[in-house]
Scaffold this active site. Sequence first.
Site, mmCIF file in Angstrom:
data_model
loop_
_atom_site.group_PDB
_atom_site.id
_atom_site.type_symbol
_atom_site.label_atom_id
_atom_site.label_comp_id
_atom_site.label_asym_id
_atom_site.label_seq_id
_atom_site.Cartn_x
_atom_site.Cartn_y
_atom_site.Cartn_z
ATOM 1 N N PRO A 20 37.236 35.940 39.558
ATOM 2 C CA PRO A 20 37.235 37.387 39.282
ATOM 3 C C PRO A 20 37.764 37.675 37.883
ATOM 4 C CG PRO A 20 38.326 36.888 41.374
ATOM 5 C CD PRO A 20 38.099 35.586 40.678
ATOM 6 N N GLU A 21 37.018 38.473 37.138
ATOM 7 C CA GLU A 21 37.438 38.886 35.803
ATOM 8 C C GLU A 21 37.675 40.392 35.819
ATOM 9 O OE1 GLU A 21 34.837 37.345 32.732
ATOM 10 O OE2 GLU A 21 34.213 35.684 33.997
#
Length: 273
Positions: free
Chosen positions: A2-3
């Site tokens: 996840p960014e």
Amino acid sequence: MPELPEVETVVCTLRPHVVGEKIKSVQLLRPDIVVPSETDLAAHLTGRSITAIHRRGKRIVFTLDNANGFYIHLGMTGRLTIETRDSPVTRHTHLILNLAGAQIRFTDPRRFGGIWWLGTRCTGDDRMGPEPLTLKPAQLAAALAKTRRAVKSALLDQTLIAGLGNIYVDEALFGAQIHPLARSDRLKAAQVGALLRAIKRVLRKAINHRGSTLRDYRDAAGNSGSFQDLHRVYDRKGQPCRVCRTAIERIVLGGRSTHFCPKCQRPSAHKAL
Ligand SMILES: [Zn+2]
């Protein structure tokens, strides 16, 4: 992993369920995911209300009614979800916060994520670079001028700029037509300007599509993102460039897979290598 867009989506889907809610009880099933390790997380959280939740970089920062705070990092495979009390507890569930009606659950099979207790340092801001969505071109230029590293590596460095990871750096470099190996300190002002515009554009678009789900990522309601369908280079090795039809290449840089179009992102186009 996840960014920024995925973490932003988790925060937005979590917020209406948790702000103003009291933490009635805490089940810490894996105490070794708490940092610092001596923290008595249950004692700190039980009976407190959550007054705010926000994203900083890739961190999900919770603020409590006594001005203490903590943050959760999702690592590679972490999920932070809202569940009903009677939904079965899955394997790799490390933390359950019991609210009045629902539960917040943190699961993370690979355990690169974790829970960091901040106490009164509740911004969760330490050693982190500025947020890309509000960054000014001069700030990015100054940060890149300080390093001779490849621009791809520099943009992954959370102390230079917060929240970017492998997917969105590759997508932004494609958008700005900059080769991932271009030296950071040799980029021209016009390239830095184009890069920042590309970073903001790709992040906003990804947030609008609720992030990218390649394998594990889900928002707080358990839903996938859809931005992976719009990737132009990331995870598209050998497929035709959406602009020029040249096959997308993949190299490994600093242990991270890096995707680019050898024609659209030609090093000779800007002599930056
Ligand atoms: Zn191309």
